[in-house]
Design an enzyme around this catalytic site. Structure first.
Site, short mmCIF file in Angstrom:
data_model
loop_
_atom_site.label_atom_id
_atom_site.label_comp_id
_atom_site.label_asym_id
_atom_site.label_seq_id
_atom_site.Cartn_x
_atom_site.Cartn_y
_atom_site.Cartn_z
N GLY A 123 0.83 -1.21 0.00
CA GLY A 123 0.00 0.00 0.00
C GLY A 123 0.86 1.25 0.00
O GLY A 123 1.05 1.87 1.04
N GLU A 181 12.21 -4.05 -4.91
CA GLU A 181 10.98 -4.21 -5.69
C GLU A 181 11.25 -4.15 -7.19
O GLU A 181 10.60 -4.81 -7.98
CB GLU A 181 9.96 -3.12 -5.29
CG GLU A 181 8.64 -3.24 -6.05
CD GLU A 181 7.57 -2.25 -5.58
OE1 GLU A 181 7.79 -1.54 -4.60
OE2 GLU A 181 6.51 -2.21 -6.24
N GLU A 210 9.96 6.83 -16.73
CA GLU A 210 10.44 8.22 -16.73
C GLU A 210 11.12 8.53 -15.39
O GLU A 210 12.21 9.10 -15.34
CB GLU A 210 9.28 9.21 -16.96
CG GLU A 210 8.68 9.18 -18.35
CD GLU A 210 7.73 8.00 -18.57
OE1 GLU A 210 7.27 7.41 -17.58
OE2 GLU A 210 7.45 7.67 -19.75
C1 LIG Z 1 -0.75 -2.80 -12.78
C2 LIG Z 1 -0.32 -1.91 -11.67
C3 LIG Z 1 -0.06 -2.48 -10.44
C4 LIG Z 1 0.31 -1.66 -9.37
N1 LIG Z 1 0.49 -2.21 -8.14
C5 LIG Z 1 0.71 -1.40 -7.08
C6 LIG Z 1 0.74 -1.94 -5.76
O1 LIG Z 1 0.56 -3.15 -5.55
N2 LIG Z 1 0.94 -1.09 -4.72
C7 LIG Z 1 1.12 0.25 -4.91
O2 LIG Z 1 1.31 0.95 -3.93
N3 LIG Z 1 1.09 0.80 -6.15
C8 LIG Z 1 0.88 0.00 -7.23
N4 LIG Z 1 0.81 0.55 -8.49
C9 LIG Z 1 0.91 1.99 -8.64
C10 LIG Z 1 2.17 2.49 -9.33
O3 LIG Z 1 3.27 2.40 -8.46
C11 LIG Z 1 1.92 3.91 -9.82
O4 LIG Z 1 0.92 3.84 -10.81
C12 LIG Z 1 3.17 4.56 -10.38
O5 LIG Z 1 4.12 4.81 -9.37
C13 LIG Z 1 2.85 5.85 -11.14
O6 LIG Z 1 2.11 6.71 -10.35
P1 LIG Z 1 0.75 7.38 -10.92
O7 LIG Z 1 -0.08 6.29 -11.49
O8 LIG Z 1 0.19 8.21 -9.85
O9 LIG Z 1 1.23 8.27 -12.15
P2 LIG Z 1 1.80 9.75 -12.04
O10 LIG Z 1 2.82 9.81 -10.97
O11 LIG Z 1 0.67 10.73 -11.99
O12 LIG Z 1 2.55 9.88 -13.44
C14 LIG Z 1 1.85 10.18 -14.65
C15 LIG Z 1 2.89 10.32 -15.76
O13 LIG Z 1 3.77 11.44 -15.50
C16 LIG Z 1 5.12 11.01 -15.49
N5 LIG Z 1 5.86 11.74 -14.46
C17 LIG Z 1 5.45 12.00 -13.20
N6 LIG Z 1 6.41 12.68 -12.52
C18 LIG Z 1 7.44 12.84 -13.38
C19 LIG Z 1 8.73 13.43 -13.26
N7 LIG Z 1 9.13 14.00 -12.11
N8 LIG Z 1 9.55 13.39 -14.32
C20 LIG Z 1 9.16 12.81 -15.50
N9 LIG Z 1 7.94 12.23 -15.66
C21 LIG Z 1 7.11 12.25 -14.62
C22 LIG Z 1 5.07 9.53 -15.16
O14 LIG Z 1 6.22 8.85 -15.65
C23 LIG Z 1 3.79 9.09 -15.88
O15 LIG Z 1 4.07 8.86 -17.23
C24 LIG Z 1 0.47 -0.26 -9.57
C25 LIG Z 1 0.26 0.29 -10.84
C26 LIG Z 1 -0.15 -0.52 -11.88
C27 LIG Z 1 -0.40 0.12 -13.22
#
Ligand SMILES: Cc1cc2nc3c(=O)[nH]c(=O)nc-3n(C[C@H](O)[C@H](O)[C@H](O)COP(=O)(O)OP(=O)(O)OC[C@H]3O[C@@H](n4cnc5c(N)ncnc54)[C@H](O)[C@@H]3O)c2cc1C
Length: 390
Positions: free
Chosen positions: A126, A243, A374
């Site tokens: 989480g 991880e 990214e």
């Molecule tokens: C199938 C799946 C399983 C998952 N399982 C888990 C889980 O078990 N537990 C858990 O806690 N999370 C989990 N996640 C969540 C995952 O860790 C996040 O989706 C991920 O860290 C991206 O965060 P976000 O979705 O909020 O995207 P955002 O952070 O909003 O990013 C959106 C876009 O902007 C880009 N971006 C953001 N900031 C920057 C920056 N500073 N520089 C350049 N580009 C940037 C990103 O690369 C992305 O392309 C899972 C996600 C998926 C899709």
């Protein structure tokens, strides 16, 4: 440089393979893609635990075997090669156990490590929230002190396996007034606690393994706190490297790789097997080379850990490369299969169990989950190349 494994390691690999072959034959499991993400089988995890193949690097006093990370890699490589359902044991073995060994109390180690090792308990991770993914330190969920316990309020999202797991590992804000990296702590929370609600999400493939998890005045005992209060951000960094640096980042859809190669050998076009088509042959050879490169990037990390060195930018690098490779594999499988590749698994005519379609859709997630490519490129730039970064 000697690339050979020790005779004991070769023997271990043979033993793991023989076990997985036998269990598959007996019908304990069926090979699947993404089986470490959504292959839930407490029965299989218990059997693997009985073989002593979970937590192998952990100290013997908690039931571990004190083996090297190279030994662990051999086991995980075979589990992934066979596409065995190991989701229930994966987060505990990969990162919760090591975290507790480093930062947990003696009570937490005694309570959780032997159960993880036996495959008896499962953890969900989480970390992410609706407005905190890449910028994890921006998380909002609060864990405020209350009569010696903590009261949790807020939401997590994308929590894989939370609808089946026993515990959730959580990062929460314990000091809302501190600068954002300084007011975060790590916890283990029983998913059956009053005030915790798990709502499953359906992913692009139509499957349900991700969840939203809500906390509404959920009371968590102080014994759930991992390490020091408000030091969670600094504790979590090594865990994220664990991880990101496993072979799952290269082998999640490995069964598809084997299946598509087999398909090209058995399917003919104009009287010749597809495997003799020069373009297909070239593309599959390229994928094989890339697979080996991804594998070695991860073997390098296991070697570093075996030498007592912590991976740093190397973990980011291996995940960027491995996950992009797996997307190319899914796309190539789809190209080879043509239109029929789009049939999904519940269609009786879907080739290769519909794996190409499923993998083409789900592999999009590989470069997002566990840190986006990214963000990881920023890590390589900053920590690896010493370039200015955030
Ligand atoms: C199938 C799946 C399983 C998952 N399982 C888990 C889980 O078990 N537990 C858990 O806690 N999370 C989990 N996640 C969540 C995952 O860790 C996040 O989706 C991920 O860290 C991206 O965060 P976000 O979705 O909020 O995207 P955002 O952070 O909003 O990013 C959106 C876009 O902007 C880009 N971006 C953001 N900031 C920057 C920056 N500073 N520089 C350049 N580009 C940037 C990103 O690369 C992305 O392309 C899972 C996600 C998926 C899709």
């Amino acid at each position: 440089m000697d690339f050979r494994f020790t005779p004991q390691q070769e023997e271990l690999r043979r033993e793991v393979r023989a076990f997985l072959e036998a269990e598959r034959k007996q019908g304990t499991y069926e090979t699947d893609i993404d089986a470490w993400i959504e292959g839930w089988s407490p029965e299989m995890s218990k059997k693997i635990g009985q073989k002593g193949w979970i937590g192998v690097t952990w100290p013997t006093q908690y039931g571990g075997r004190g083996w090297t990370y190279m030994d662990r890699l051999i086991i995980t490589e075979e589990l992934l090669r066979y596409g065995a359902p190991v989701q229930a044991q994966w987060p505990g073995d990969r990162q919760i156990g090591p975290s507790l060994i480093k930062y947990g109390t003696e009570e937490q180690r005694k309570e959780f490590l032997p159960k993880i090792i036996k495959g008896e308990i499962a953890f969900a991770l989480g970390m992410s929230e609706p407005e905190a993914g890449s910028d994890l330190a921006g998380l909002k969920i609060r864990a405020m002190g209350k009569d010696g316990d903590f009261l949790f309020n807020g939401q997590k999202v994308w929590t894989g396996g939370a609808h089946k797991a026993d515990y959730i590992y959580i990062v929460a804000r314990t000091d809302p007034d501190a600068p954002k990296h300084k007011g975060i702590s790590e916890f283990i929370v029983d998913l059956r606690s009053p005030g915790v609600t798990v709502k499953p999400l359906v992913d692009i493939t139509g499957r349900t393994h991700l969840n939203e998890v809500y906390f509404d005045n959920a009371r968590v005992p102080r014994s759930g706190l991992i390490g020091q209060i408000n030091r969670g951000w600094y504790q979590i960094i090594a865990q994220l490297d664990y991880e990101r640096s496993g072979l799952e980042r290269v082998m999640s859809n490995y069964p598809l790789f084997e299946a598509i190669q087999d398909y090209t050998r058995k399917t003919t076009r104009n009287g010749k097997p597809l495997s003799e088509d020069p373009v297909i042959r070239n593309n599959l050879a390229e994928l094989r080379v890339e697979y080996e490169v991804g594998r070695w990037l991860i073997y390098r990390i296991a070697w570093m850990l075996t030498q007592g060195k912590l991976p740093n930018y190397e973990a980011a690098e291996s995940k960027i490369f491995g996950t992009a490779y797996q997307q190319r594999l899914a796309a190539e499988a789809m190209r080879i299969l043509g239109l029929s590749g789009q049939l999904v698994e519940d269609s009786p005519r879907a080739p290769l169990k519909g794996w190409a379609a499923r993998s083409t859709m789900f592999s999009l997630a590989y470069t997002i989950m566990g840190g986006t490519s990214e963000i990881l490129r920023n890590v390589v730039a900053g920590r690896g190349l010493g370039m200015p970064s955030e």
